[in-house]
Design a protein around this motif. Structure first.
Motif, PDB file in Angstrom:
ATOM      1  N   LYS A 243       0.812  -1.220   0.000  1.00 56.78           N
ATOM      2  CA  LYS A 243       0.000   0.000   0.000  1.00 56.78           C
ATOM      3  C   LYS A 243       0.845   1.270   0.000  1.00 56.78           C
ATOM      4  O   LYS A 243       0.326   2.369   0.045  1.00 56.78           O
ATOM      5  CB  LYS A 243      -0.934  -0.010   1.210  1.00 56.78           C
ATOM      6  CG  LYS A 243      -1.831  -1.238   1.298  1.00 56.78           C
ATOM      7  CD  LYS A 243      -2.690  -1.188   2.520  1.00 56.78           C
ATOM      8  CE  LYS A 243      -3.560  -2.434   2.626  1.00 56.78           C
ATOM      9  NZ  LYS A 243      -2.798  -3.653   2.811  1.00 56.78           N
ATOM     10  N   ASN A 277      -9.623  -2.990  -0.740  1.00 54.36           N
ATOM     11  CA  ASN A 277      -8.745  -2.749   0.411  1.00 54.36           C
ATOM     12  C   ASN A 277      -7.379  -2.289  -0.091  1.00 54.36           C
ATOM     13  O   ASN A 277      -6.685  -3.024  -0.789  1.00 54.36           O
ATOM     14  CB  ASN A 277      -8.604  -4.036   1.231  1.00 54.36           C
ATOM     15  CG  ASN A 277      -7.823  -3.826   2.512  1.00 54.36           C
ATOM     16  OD1 ASN A 277      -7.159  -2.814   2.701  1.00 54.36           O
ATOM     17  ND2 ASN A 277      -7.898  -4.786   3.413  1.00 54.36           N
ATOM     18  N   GLY A 278      -7.003  -1.069   0.278  1.00 54.47           N
ATOM     19  CA  GLY A 278      -5.683  -0.570  -0.078  1.00 54.47           C
ATOM     20  C   GLY A 278      -5.543  -0.182  -1.531  1.00 54.47           C
ATOM     21  O   GLY A 278      -4.428  -0.156  -2.062  1.00 54.47           O
ATOM     22  N   THR A 303     -11.484   0.468   2.156  1.00 60.70           N
ATOM     23  CA  THR A 303     -10.697   0.510   3.380  1.00 60.70           C
ATOM     24  C   THR A 303      -9.214   0.729   3.086  1.00 60.70           C
ATOM     25  O   THR A 303      -8.711   0.369   2.027  1.00 60.70           O
ATOM     26  CB  THR A 303     -10.862  -0.795   4.172  1.00 60.70           C
ATOM     27  OG1 THR A 303     -10.504  -1.912   3.343  1.00 60.70           O
ATOM     28  CG2 THR A 303     -12.309  -0.973   4.624  1.00 60.70           C
ATOM     29  N   HIS A 304      -8.549   1.357   4.061  1.00 59.36           N
ATOM     30  CA  HIS A 304      -7.091   1.542   4.042  1.00 59.36           C
ATOM     31  C   HIS A 304      -6.604   2.177   2.742  1.00 59.36           C
ATOM     32  O   HIS A 304      -5.715   1.667   2.054  1.00 59.36           O
ATOM     33  CB  HIS A 304      -6.388   0.200   4.287  1.00 59.36           C
ATOM     34  CG  HIS A 304      -6.779  -0.440   5.571  1.00 59.36           C
ATOM     35  ND1 HIS A 304      -6.356   0.022   6.795  1.00 59.36           N
ATOM     36  CD2 HIS A 304      -7.608  -1.488   5.839  1.00 59.36           C
ATOM     37  CE1 HIS A 304      -6.880  -0.716   7.758  1.00 59.36           C
ATOM     38  NE2 HIS A 304      -7.656  -1.631   7.209  1.00 59.36           N
ATOM     39  N   CYS A 305      -7.223   3.312   2.404  1.00 58.19           N
ATOM     40  CA  CYS A 305      -6.802   4.063   1.232  1.00 58.19           C
ATOM     41  C   CYS A 305      -7.051   5.542   1.513  1.00 58.19           C
ATOM     42  O   CYS A 305      -7.642   5.914   2.531  1.00 58.19           O
ATOM     43  CB  CYS A 305      -7.550   3.608  -0.011  1.00 58.19           C
ATOM     44  SG  CYS A 305      -9.330   3.900   0.059  1.00 58.19           S
ATOM     45  N   SER A 330     -13.076   1.726   7.166  1.00 59.75           N
ATOM     46  CA  SER A 330     -11.996   1.620   8.149  1.00 59.75           C
ATOM     47  C   SER A 330     -10.649   1.889   7.490  1.00 59.75           C
ATOM     48  O   SER A 330     -10.403   1.473   6.353  1.00 59.75           O
ATOM     49  CB  SER A 330     -11.990   0.221   8.778  1.00 59.75           C
ATOM     50  OG  SER A 330     -13.193  -0.021   9.474  1.00 59.75           O
ATOM     51  N   GLY A 331      -9.790   2.597   8.223  1.00 68.45           N
ATOM     52  CA  GLY A 331      -8.467   2.893   7.693  1.00 68.45           C
ATOM     53  C   GLY A 331      -8.441   4.032   6.702  1.00 68.45           C
ATOM     54  O   GLY A 331      -7.404   4.291   6.084  1.00 68.45           O
ATOM     55  N   GLY A 360     -10.325   3.816  12.748  1.00 62.41           N
ATOM     56  CA  GLY A 360      -9.084   4.411  12.263  1.00 62.41           C
ATOM     57  C   GLY A 360      -9.275   5.624  11.387  1.00 62.41           C
ATOM     58  O   GLY A 360      -8.382   5.964  10.611  1.00 62.41           O
TER      59      GLY A 360
END
Length: 478
Positions: A243, A277-278, A303-305, A330-331, A360
């Protein structure tokens, strides 16, 4: 004292057969199907390996729930099932197409003792006996159909021996073997396997597809045109492992691929659950992604980006997200963004939303206050996750009050309040003091089920301090 019911003649017959292993094995071919299945159940339950092995080799039904059988016993007994299945499939004088049509390797919950009611597609039939008798026999070409193997596939970059043998073996036997993969999970797919998957799998059988990739996206580039053929794909998950590498995102070739890939999503007519995700290209392509969705989603997980304000605006305006059941961001860092578009989205899905993940996000007090009126309307919420956000004791208390009407909520995860930290470090004394107060506040409003208050993850031991019914401190504070 009542007199117990005497055993039936069928029960006595099964007991006699199980006591005489040689006799049982010798009469298997002549057993009525009803007696065969009941006898197999007892032999399997009592772990009689020789009888089970022989009965697998003489299996008279068109459907075998192999995955369920393998997970219903010990590892040693699973080998007995495999040996019996191997003997069944290698018999020369009784082709498998005459009896067994479907091998189901999915490790899902089946009622394995009702396999005689399975249809040719592997589903449970609800037909009565009279209805079955009225069904016409299949045409001759259907009687000669290939053996259908239903499986979930988990393909890794370094495959185990049985996985290495599965795909090439199936490729060589494709005239007699039909592989039906429902759930496909691919980690670091090799380019050779892209072609092999296309040749041996019917793409319209795939219902769930997960890709876990690094930034060497050439294999996905070769695979994505097949998405349009996955007519029954309802769940798509993309996970990027690296990521922190973004240089590819600025090349013209990569930008072309991203837009082509997103356009391909519009051809998946049954897509309901989308997990990303990412994925760094989302921030530049969110509008294009949302506009190309074919139908309304039930699950949208980004998520997570990194997302920008315009991305939230696009989310709130997308009609394909107006009936979401699951939303997870999330993230995704939200601390510098206006939350009103997210509030509008929550208001749209208030009648359907069941789970919400905002872990997060670094959300601050004022941002949460903007969301509270919409959250209070989400009457079907069953799970919320607000871990690792920046809430004060006062606003957390407000959040709990706004959940008063959420009667279906069963899992709640809240961050420990700001007051539990001193100069960014968790204070054990304050954590033990403030979290029980919040729990008492919630209990005065409604009867909670599973509720957790937790600190941020500790930088040294990678654990959280968690308060539920009691306090669990991270290793550094114990």
């Amino acid at each position: 004292m009542g007199i117990p019911n005497p055993p039936t003649l069928e029960e006595l017959a099964r007991q006699a057969l199980l006591r005489d292993e040689a006799l049982t094995i010798s009469v298997l071919e002549d057993l009525p199907k009803m007696l065969f299945l009941a006898l197999f159940q007892e032999a399997f339950s009592h772990r009689l390996p020789n009888i089970v092995r022989a009965m697998m080799a003489a299996w008279p039904f068109p459907y075998i729930p192999v995955g369920t059988l393998l997970t219903s016993g010990t590892l040693e007994f699973s080998q007995v099932v495999v040996e019996g299945l191997r003997a069944l499939l290698t018999q020369q004088d009784r082709p498998v197409t005459g009896n067994v049509r479907i091998l189901d390797f999915r490790r899902v919950a089946h009622e394995i003792w009702t396999v005689e009611a399975k249809t040719e597609d592997g589903d449970c039939s609800t037909e009565t006996v009279s209805e079955k008798q009225a069904v016409k026999p299949p045409p001759r070409y259907e009687q000669r159909q290939r053996l259908k193997v239903i499986t979930d596939l988990y393909s890794r970059f370094q495959q185990e021996e049985e996985e290495t043998d599965l795909l090439p073996g199936a490729q060589h036997r494709k005239d007699s073997l039909q592989l039906c993969c429902v759930n496909m999970k691919i980690v670091l797919l090799s380019e050779d396997h892209v072609i092999m998957f296309r040749q041996i799998f019917r793409l319209w059988d795939i219902e769930m597809l997960e890709f876990t990739l690094d930034w060497n996206w050439s294999s996905l580039l070769r695979f994505y045109p097949y998405l349009a053929h996955m007519k029954n794909l309802h769940t798509l998950s993309l996970v990027w492992m690296d990521k922190n590498t973004y240089e590819h995102a600025y090349t013209s070739e990569y930008k072309w691929f991203v837009r082509a890939f997103i356009s391909e999503l519009s051809k998946i007519s049954s897509l309901q659950h989308l997990y990303m995700n990412g994925i760094c290209f989302l921030s530049d392509n969110m509008r294009h992604l949302l506009r190309n969705l074919k139908n309304r989603l039930e699950t949208f997980c980004v998520t997570h980006c990194q997302l920008f304000q315009a991305n939230l605006n696009h989310l709130s305006q997308c009609q394909r997200l107006c009936q979401l059941k699951h939303l997870d961001m999330s993230g995704v860092l939200l601390s510098n963004l206006c939350m009103m578009p997210l509030r509008f989205l929550l208001e749209k899905v208030a009648d359907t939303l069941e789970t919400l993940g905002l872990e997060g996000g670094g959300i601050k007090d004022s941002q949460l206050s903007d969301l509270l009126p919409a959250l209070s309307q989400c009457s079907k919420l069953s799970k919320v996750n607000f871990y690792t956000n920046d809430f004060s004791m006062t606003v957390l208390s407000d959040l709990l009050h706004y959940t008063a009407n959420l009667s279906k909520i069963t899992m709640e995860q809240y961050p420990a309040p700001q007051e539990c930290y001193e100069l960014g470090v968790v204070s054990k004394e304050r954590f033990v003091q403030f979290c029980p107060v919040l729990m008492d506040t919630l209990r005065a409003i409604r009867q909670p089920k599973r509720v957790y208050f937790a600190t941020d993850v500790c930088n040294r031991c990678s654990k959280r301090c968690v308060y539920e019914e009691e306090t669990r401190l991270c290793s550094c504070l114990q």
